[in-house]
Design an enzyme around this catalytic site. Structure first.
Site, PDB file in Angstrom:
ATOM      1  N   GLU A   1      -0.994   5.149  13.648  1.00 44.37           N
ATOM      2  CA  GLU A   1      -0.719   6.385  12.913  1.00 44.37           C
ATOM      3  C   GLU A   1      -0.968   7.609  13.792  1.00 44.37           C
ATOM      4  OE1 GLU A   1      -2.806   6.775   9.193  1.00 44.37           O
ATOM      5  OE2 GLU A   1      -1.513   8.426   8.524  1.00 44.37           O
TER       6      GLU A   1
ATOM      7  N   LYS B   1      -9.753   7.671   2.542  1.00 44.41           N
ATOM      8  CA  LYS B   1     -10.161   6.268   2.368  1.00 44.41           C
ATOM      9  C   LYS B   1     -11.550   6.036   2.939  1.00 44.41           C
ATOM     10  CE  LYS B   1      -5.637   4.005   2.209  1.00 44.41           C
ATOM     11  NZ  LYS B   1      -4.698   5.068   2.691  1.00 44.41           N
TER      12      LYS B   1
ATOM     13  N   PHE C   1       1.748  -3.311   4.008  1.00 44.65           N
ATOM     14  CA  PHE C   1       2.130  -4.620   4.532  1.00 44.65           C
ATOM     15  C   PHE C   1       3.584  -4.863   4.162  1.00 44.65           C
ATOM     16  CE2 PHE C   1      -2.265  -6.970   4.490  1.00 44.65           C
ATOM     17  CZ  PHE C   1      -2.670  -6.204   5.564  1.00 44.65           C
TER      18      PHE C   1
ATOM     19  N   HIS D   1      -2.830   7.800   6.219  1.00 38.87           N
ATOM     20  CA  HIS D   1      -3.006   6.480   5.611  1.00 38.87           C
ATOM     21  C   HIS D   1      -4.378   5.957   6.018  1.00 38.87           C
ATOM     22  CE1 HIS D   1      -1.992   2.837   3.615  1.00 38.87           C
ATOM     23  NE2 HIS D   1      -2.070   2.112   4.710  1.00 38.87           N
TER      24      HIS D   1
ATOM     25  N   HIS E   1      -9.834   1.373   0.250  1.00 40.83           N
ATOM     26  CA  HIS E   1      -8.381   1.287   0.197  1.00 40.83           C
ATOM     27  C   HIS E   1      -7.925   0.652  -1.114  1.00 40.83           C
ATOM     28  CE1 HIS E   1      -4.308   0.983   1.135  1.00 40.83           C
ATOM     29  NE2 HIS E   1      -4.312   0.172   2.167  1.00 40.83           N
TER      30      HIS E   1
ATOM     31  N   CYS F   1       0.811  -1.219   0.000  1.00 46.94           N
ATOM     32  CA  CYS F   1       0.000   0.000   0.000  1.00 46.94           C
ATOM     33  C   CYS F   1       0.842   1.264   0.000  1.00 46.94           C
ATOM     34  CB  CYS F   1      -0.949  -0.050   1.181  1.00 46.94           C
ATOM     35  SG  CYS F   1      -1.794  -1.649   1.212  1.00 46.94           S
TER      36      CYS F   1
END
Lengths: 84, 418
Positions: free
Chosen positions: B320, B341, B405, B309, B346, B169
Site C-alpha cells: 500500500e 485498524k 483477499f 487499508h 480488522h 475486506c
C-alpha cells in the site's frame, strides 16, 4: 418413559415452548391459538423440532401439516406419548 | 441512447457498532483518544493449541432497542450489527425513511466478507449431532451473506435496489461505491450503505491463523495491531458494522440536512495476481486510487488524508505504501495516512464502513485519527502516519482504501462539504 405426562403438564410445556420461541407472554398463547395467526412457517417448523426434543417424540411433516391449532399440538403429543 | 447527468452524493447519516463503542460518536471519540478495542478472546473456549487467543470482539452487544427478542433468534449477529448501525445512521440523518418519500427511490447495499458464519458453524454442528431433521429452518435466512441488506430493507421499507456485496475486506468499499453510483445516475435519492462482519468463530479464526495472516502477540493484545511498524506480525481479527446514509445533494439540502461530506469518487480494480497475497508493488491498489481520483475529478495534490487499508501484515502495508508513493510522488510526504485498524483490528467486510467514520471526520472536524502502536516505522516507511496521537489538519479531500483477499481493491474519495 415410565409415567406418561398428565395432559395439564403437556399443555403447560407446549404453551411455554411457544411463548418462548415467539418471544411473547405465556398469557398470549391459548389452546385455541392458530399457528397461522401467531407465527410464520419457519417458526412453526422450529416449534415442531422443539416439541420433538421436549417430549422425545417424532413429528413427521405430514403430521405437522395437520396441526393447525395449539390444541391440535397438545392432543398430538398426548396421543403419541400414550401410544409409545 | 440514454444520457445520464451525474448527480452529487453526500453523507447525511452515520452509524457504527465497533469494539471501540456501540455508536459512531463513541467509536470516533475512542479513535481520537488512541484506544485499542482488542482484548483476550472470550467468544469460545480455547486451549494452548490455539496460536491466536485474542481478537477485536464487541462485548455486551445488545440489539434489543432495534430488534425484539423473537426476531433476534432469526437473525445472525452479523445482520444484527448491520441493523443496529443502520438504525443509528437513519436516525442521525433526520429523514424518516419508513414514511417519507417514495420507498422505491430508497435502497440499500450492505457488504460482508463472510456472512453468517456463526450460524453456519452452529448449524453444521447440529446436523452432525442430531441429523438432518433437526436443522433449524432459520439457518438459511441467518447465514446468507445478503441477510444484512434484506433485514435493513425490511427495517426501513427500502424498496429500491437492495443487495449485498461480498468482496472480502473490500466489501464495504464496493457497497458504498456502487450505492453512490446508483444515486449519481438518478435511480435512487437515498441509499443506506455499508458493511458488517461477525466472524470471530472457531473455524474462521483457526483458518486465518493457518494462513499465518494473524498476529500472534498473545501476551500483549492491545499492541498486536501495529500497521507500518517494523514489528508488525499480522492482522487482528475483529467484528462490527458501519452504515452510512448516502443522499442526493439537492434532496439533502431541501430538508436542511447536516452533511458530513461528499462522496465524489469510486475506484475499483482487481489484482488478477494471487488469491490471498497482494501484488508486492501494490499495482491494483495504485490503480484503484488513480481511478477513484479520476472519477472524482480531483488532483492527487488535493488529497490531504488517506485512511489506509493498513492491516498490519508485513506484505500488505508495504504494497500500500509503495502504491501511495508511486501515485502521489512528492505529495505523498505532504499528505497524512493513518490506519485506524491499529485500534479496531480488522473487521474484514465491515472495515471500509468503520473507516469511513474517521475519513469523514477528518473532513468534518479537521482531526486525523492516529495510527497507534507505531513505535518504529519499518524501513522506508517515511510518510506521516499520524503516529500514536491525533493531528489537527484542514483537509479538503480524503481517501478511504480497502483491499480484500481475492485481489479486490477499492478506493473511495470524499470531499469536505461547505
Amino acid at each position: 418413559m415410565s409415567e406418561p405426562l398428565p395432559e395439564s403438564e403437556i399443555e403447560a410445556k407446549v404453551l411455554e415452548a411457544i411463548a418462548d420461541q415467539l418471544g411473547v407472554a405465556k398469557t398470549e398463547i391459548t389452546r385455541a391459538s392458530d399457528f397461522d395467526s401467531i407465527c410464520d412457517s419457519l417458526d412453526k417448523a422450529e416449534l415442531m423440532m422443539e416439541f420433538e426434543d421436549l417430549f422425545e417424540i417424532s413429528i413427521t411433516d405430514e403430521a405437522a401439516t395437520k396441526l393447525k391449532t395449539v390444541a391440535d399440538a397438545i392432543d398430538f403429543v398426548q396421543r403419541t406419548l400414550k401410544n409409545s | 441512447m440514454k444520457t445520464v447527468t451525474f448527480r452529487r452524493v453526500v453523507v447525511t447519516g452515520i452509524g457504527c457498532v465497533s469494539n471501540l463503542g456501540n455508536s459512531a460518536a463513541a467509536t470516533w471519540a475512542a479513535m481520537k483518544a488512541g484506544k485499542s478495542g482488542v482484548s483476550p478472546l472470550t467468544s469460545f473456549p480455547q486451549n494452548e493449541d490455539w496460536t491466536v487467543r485474542f481478537a477485536g470482539e464487541i462485548h455486551d452487544f445488545d440489539p434489543s432497542h432495534v430488534v425484539d427478542g423473537r426476531e433476534q433468534k432469526r437473525i445472525d449477529r452479523v445482520a444484527l450489527f448491520a441493523m443496529v448501525a443502520a438504525h443509528e445512521a437513519v436516525a442521525d440523518c433526520g429523514y424518516d425513511l419508513k414514511t417519507a418519500g417514495d420507498p422505491y427511490r430508497h435502497g440499500t447495499i450492505i457488504g460482508s466478507g463472510i456472512g453468517g458464519v456463526l450460524t453456519m458453524e452452529d448449524g453444521h454442528t447440529k446436523l452432525l449431532q442430531t441429523g438432518p431433521r433437526r436443522v433449524s429452518p432459520f439457518v438459511v435466512p441467518r447465514l446468507m451473506v445478503n441477510a444484512g441488506a434484506g433485514n435493513v430493507s425490511i427495517q426501513f421499507n427500502l424498496r429500491g435496489p437492495s443487495t449485498a456485496v461480498a468482496s472480502a475486506c473490500a466489501s464495504s468499499g464496493h457497497a458504498m461505491g456502487i450505492a453512490m453510483q446508483i444515486i449519481q445516475r438518478g435511480e435512487c435519492d437515498v441509499m443506506v450503505a455499508g458493511g458488517a462482519e461477525a466472524a470471530i468463530t472457531p473455524l474462521t479464526l483457526s483458518a486465518f491463523a493457518s494462513m499465518k495472516a494473524l498476529s500472534t502477540r498473545n501476551n500483549d493484545p492491545t499492541k498486536a495491531s501495529r500497521p507500518f511498524d517494523k514489528d508488525r506480525d499480522g492482522f487482528v481479527l475483529a467484528e462490527g458494522s458501519a452504515v452510512v446514509v448516502l443522499e442526493e445533494l439537492e434532496h439533502a439540502r431541501k430538508r436542511g440536512a447536516r452533511i458530513y461530506g461528499e462522496l465524489i469518487g469510486y475506484g475499483a480494480t482487481g489484482d488478477a495476481y494471487h488469491i490471498a497475497a497482494p501484488d508486492e508493488q501494490g499495482s491494483g491498489a495504485f490503480k484503484a486510487m488513480e481511478v477513484a481520483l479520476k472519477d472524482a475529478e480531483v488532483n492527487a495534490t488535493d488529497v490531504g488524508y488517506i485512511n489506509a487499508h493498513g492491516t498490519s501484515t508485513p506484505l500488505g502495508d508495504k504494497a500500500e505504501i509503495a502504491a501511495v508513493k508511486r501515485l502521489f510522488g512528492a505529495h505523498a510526504h505532504k499528505l497524512a495516512m493513518s490506519s485506524t485498524k491499529s485500534m479496531t483490528g480488522h473487521a474484514l467486510g465491515a472495515a471500509g464502513g468503520i473507516e469511513t467514520i474517521p475519513t469523514l471526520m477528518a473532513l468534518y472536524e479537521g482531526v486525523l485519527a492516529p495510527t497507534i502502536n507505531l513505535d518504529c516505522p519499518d524501513e522506508g516507511f517515511d510518510l506521516n502516519f499520524v503516529p500514536n496521537v491525533p493531528q489537527e489538519a484542514k483537509v479538503d479531500v480524503a481517501l478511504n482504501n480497502t483491499f480484500g483477499f481475492g485481489g479486490h481493491n477499492v478506493s473511495l474519495v470524499f470531499r469536505r462539504y461547505s
